[in-house]
Write a protein that holds these residues in place. Structure first.
Motif, PDB file in Angstrom:
ATOM      1  N   PRO A   1      17.066   6.121  -7.219  1.00 35.59           N
ATOM      2  CA  PRO A   1      16.817   5.004  -6.600  1.00 35.59           C
ATOM      3  C   PRO A   1      17.683   4.681  -5.574  1.00 35.59           C
ATOM      4  N   LEU A   2      19.271   4.990  -5.472  1.00 39.15           N
ATOM      5  CA  LEU A   2      19.711   4.700  -4.407  1.00 39.15           C
ATOM      6  C   LEU A   2      19.594   5.591  -3.334  1.00 39.15           C
TER       7      LEU A   2
ATOM      8  N   LYS B   1      16.741   6.823  -2.582  1.00 34.39           N
ATOM      9  CA  LYS B   1      15.473   6.161  -1.884  1.00 34.39           C
ATOM     10  C   LYS B   1      15.670   4.974  -1.115  1.00 34.39           C
ATOM     11  N   ARG B   2      16.495   4.368  -1.694  1.00 34.84           N
ATOM     12  CA  ARG B   2      16.967   2.970  -1.008  1.00 34.84           C
ATOM     13  C   ARG B   2      17.679   3.140   0.341  1.00 34.84           C
ATOM     14  N   ALA B   3      18.608   4.113   0.441  1.00 41.39           N
ATOM     15  CA  ALA B   3      19.145   4.688   1.600  1.00 41.39           C
ATOM     16  C   ALA B   3      18.024   5.291   2.664  1.00 41.39           C
TER      17      ALA B   3
ATOM     18  N   ASP C   1      14.928   4.669   2.651  1.00 41.09           N
ATOM     19  CA  ASP C   1      14.127   3.711   3.122  1.00 41.09           C
ATOM     20  C   ASP C   1      14.815   2.609   4.262  1.00 41.09           C
ATOM     21  N   MET C   2      16.050   2.309   3.868  1.00 38.46           N
ATOM     22  CA  MET C   2      16.479   1.551   4.999  1.00 38.46           C
ATOM     23  C   MET C   2      16.736   2.044   6.282  1.00 38.46           C
TER      24      MET C   2
END
Length: 119
Positions: A90-91, A93-95, A97-98
């Motif tokens: 999840p982290l 993906k978050r990085a 995506d941002m």
């Protein structure tokens, strides 16, 4: 392992050489970077043909460079995340995506600025 630290002019030359290596590597290996680079170059050339104020020229030129810079940062973030692990996390993906969101916002801002300046 000791890393040699350059100083003065030698450091500047070394830094420019490494920076250029980053640009050429991105151009050779990243489709998205090539597309953004070519698109930005075309925008830059088109902006030079427009009969607009110097301030508007500067704004359009800055938009072109901004797209390239943000794509390089996006690619760097994705590369670091992939270096750590290809595992879906999840982290991670978050990085990614941002970083992609930053590029999307820059593209939308560029389009809006071009619309305002040209029309």
């Amino acid at each position: 392992m000791s890393i040699e630290k350059h100083t003065g002019l030698k450091r500047l030359v070394f830094s420019i050489k490494n920076s250029w290596a980053g640009v050429t590597d991105a151009f050779k290996t990243e489709d998205a970077f090539r597309h953004i680079f070519i698109f930005s170059s075309l925008l830059l050339l088109i902006s030079l043909t427009l009969n607009i104020s110097k301030t508007q020229h500067i704004l359009l030129i800055l938009c072109s460079f901004l797209l390239v810079v943000i794509e390089l940062l996006n690619t760097a973030i994705e590369t670091v995340v992939d270096r750590i692990s290809y595992e879906i996390h999840p982290l991670s993906k978050r990085a990614k995506d941002m970083a992609g969101a930053a590029q999307l916002i820059a593209i939308v801002a560029t389009l809006l600025i071009w619309l305002v300046v040209v029309f």
